[in-house]
Enzyme design. Structure first.
Site, PDB file in Angstrom:
ATOM      1  N   GLU A   1       1.005 -13.528  12.199  1.00  0.00           N
ATOM      2  CA  GLU A   1       1.618 -12.384  12.882  1.00  0.00           C
ATOM      3  C   GLU A   1       1.516 -11.168  11.966  1.00  0.00           C
ATOM      4  OE1 GLU A   1       2.670 -12.350  15.970  1.00  0.00           O
ATOM      5  OE2 GLU A   1       2.245 -14.492  16.200  1.00  0.00           O
TER       6      GLU A   1
ATOM      7  N   ARG B   1      -0.617   9.300  -9.798  1.00  0.00           N
ATOM      8  CA  ARG B   1      -0.659   8.093  -8.977  1.00  0.00           C
ATOM      9  C   ARG B   1      -0.029   6.889  -9.671  1.00  0.00           C
ATOM     10  NH1 ARG B   1      -4.081   7.459  -4.762  1.00  0.00           N
ATOM     11  NH2 ARG B   1      -4.378   5.316  -5.439  1.00  0.00           N
TER      12      ARG B   1
ATOM     13  N   ARG C   1     -12.242   2.223  -8.449  1.00  0.00           N
ATOM     14  CA  ARG C   1     -11.400   3.418  -8.636  1.00  0.00           C
ATOM     15  C   ARG C   1     -11.705   4.043 -10.000  1.00  0.00           C
ATOM     16  NH1 ARG C   1      -5.475   2.600  -5.831  1.00  0.00           N
ATOM     17  NH2 ARG C   1      -6.303   2.006  -3.796  1.00  0.00           N
TER      18      ARG C   1
ATOM     19  N   HIS D   1       2.532   3.339  -8.893  1.00  0.00           N
ATOM     20  CA  HIS D   1       2.325   1.910  -9.186  1.00  0.00           C
ATOM     21  C   HIS D   1       3.509   1.371  -9.993  1.00  0.00           C
ATOM     22  CE1 HIS D   1      -1.620   2.295  -7.525  1.00  0.00           C
ATOM     23  NE2 HIS D   1      -2.135   2.988  -8.522  1.00  0.00           N
TER      24      HIS D   1
ATOM     25  N   ASP E   1       0.825  -1.207   0.000  1.00  0.00           N
ATOM     26  CA  ASP E   1       0.000   0.000   0.000  1.00  0.00           C
ATOM     27  C   ASP E   1       0.860   1.257   0.000  1.00  0.00           C
ATOM     28  OD1 ASP E   1      -2.379   1.363  -0.041  1.00  0.00           O
ATOM     29  OD2 ASP E   1      -2.787   1.151   2.099  1.00  0.00           O
TER      30      ASP E   1
ATOM     31  N   LEU F   1      10.499 -20.145  -5.251  1.00  0.00           N
ATOM     32  CA  LEU F   1       9.405 -19.359  -4.648  1.00  0.00           C
ATOM     33  C   LEU F   1       8.110 -19.429  -5.466  1.00  0.00           C
ATOM     34  CD1 LEU F   1       8.597 -17.018  -2.593  1.00  0.00           C
ATOM     35  CD2 LEU F   1       9.300 -15.452  -4.415  1.00  0.00           C
TER      36      LEU F   1
ATOM     37  N   ILE G   1      -6.923  -4.729   7.379  1.00  0.00           N
ATOM     38  CA  ILE G   1      -6.748  -5.922   6.555  1.00  0.00           C
ATOM     39  C   ILE G   1      -7.310  -5.714   5.143  1.00  0.00           C
ATOM     40  CG2 ILE G   1      -7.342  -8.400   6.411  1.00  0.00           C
ATOM     41  CD1 ILE G   1      -5.382  -7.758   8.675  1.00  0.00           C
ATOM     42  N   SER G   2      -8.265  -4.797   4.998  1.00  0.00           N
ATOM     43  CA  SER G   2      -8.841  -4.476   3.680  1.00  0.00           C
ATOM     44  C   SER G   2      -9.259  -5.724   2.883  1.00  0.00           C
ATOM     45  CB  SER G   2      -7.874  -3.605   2.860  1.00  0.00           C
ATOM     46  OG  SER G   2      -7.582  -2.401   3.535  1.00  0.00           O
TER      47      SER G   2
END
Ligand code: IPE
Ligand code: IPE
Ligand code: MG
Length: 247
Positions: free
Chosen positions: A209, A35, A73, A39, A22, A133, A197-198
């Site tokens: 955690e 904006r 948005r 991003h 965020d 990963l 948490i959105s």
């Protein structure tokens, strides 16, 4: 070499880290830019964090990239984000190859523009043999959508006689979520100083955690990730037990 990285306890690494990336908009506005340039710069943080996780041996990294609510948005920002997504996925293929990263996605992917979905599917199949990963992008994702969707699919299986409603337990429920293939995250990081948490991973975060960092996402560095992991490693995870029971 990073001094913070050296302090990490190798056999106490989280297997799964989730991040609410965020603050891109505020980062750009603070510099007098649009904006979307926040991003764009945020993509570099994504690369840094994915590389860092690969280097230290974290198995799963889930990144909240676009929420169900983000569709509301302004159209130009949504369009720009979708374009950025396509460019990033194709542009980062070498990063995925160099780091043995497998790209995955969770969310209501049917809602993505076709070009996005195609690029995503292509990258996921090209990296499907990588066993380093798992880089899991949450796209058009919200936890309530996922939980509702799981409920619908499970009800259907009950109606078809595939599962017995009396036997439904947490494991069976989890198997209907889009995160079924991944363990619950041990660590959640949110940048930009927001403490919420959105609508992210509501089921999976039950015992995660939480770590909040004031830095805006485009400023997030590898050392910030290591600092968060170090903080996590100092915590006692009790899962409802007493400290004495854990000793
Ligand atoms: C996070 O940055 C990225 C997305 C939600 C796509 P924001 O765009 O929410 O940035 P802020 O919170 O407005 O600064
Ligand atoms: C959460 O950030 C979603 C993503 C990071 C993709 P938001 O900026 O959309 O969340 P709110 O609106 O501040 O809760
Ligand atoms: Mg935000």
């Amino acid at each position: 070499m990073s001094a913070i990285k050296d302090k990490l306890i190798k056999d106490k690494l989280p297997q799964h880290i989730a991040i609410i990336m965020d603050g891109n908009g505020r980062w750009a506005m603070g510099k007098g830019m649009e904006r979307i340039s926040g991003h764009q710069t945020g993509v570099e943080s994504v690369r840094r964090v994915a590389e860092a996780c690969s280097e230290i041996g974290v198995q799963n990294l889930t990144l909240y990239a676009f929420s169900t609510e983000n569709w509301n948005r302004p159209k130009y920002e949504v369009d720009a984000l979708m374009e950025l997504l396509v460019r990033t996925i194709s542009g980062e293929m070498q990063t995925f190859i160099d780091n043995n990263i497998r790209l995955r996605a969770i969310g209501n992917l049917d809602q993505l523009p076709e070009a996005c979905r195609e690029e995503l599917n292509l990258a996921m199949s090209k990296t499907s043999k990588h066993d380093g990963l798992n880089l899991i992008l949450a796209l058009s994702y919200s936890a309530r959508w996922d939980i509702l969707n799981a409920g619908k699919k499970m009800s259907n299986d009950v109606l078809q006689g595939i599962i017995n409603p009396l036997e439904i337990n947490e494991n069976i429920f989890k198997s209907y979520l889009s995160t079924a293939a991944f363990p619950d995250p041990e660590l959640l990081i949110r940048t930009s100083g927001e403490h919420r948490i959105s609508n992210f991973l509501l089921w999976e975060l039950a015992y995660t955690e939480l770590y909040f960092c004031d830095k805006l996402w485009p400023d997030f560095e590898k050392d910030d990730l290591y600092t968060a992991i170090l903080d996590y490693q100092k915590r006692e995870r009790r899962f409802g037990l007493t400290s004495e029971q854990l000793r």
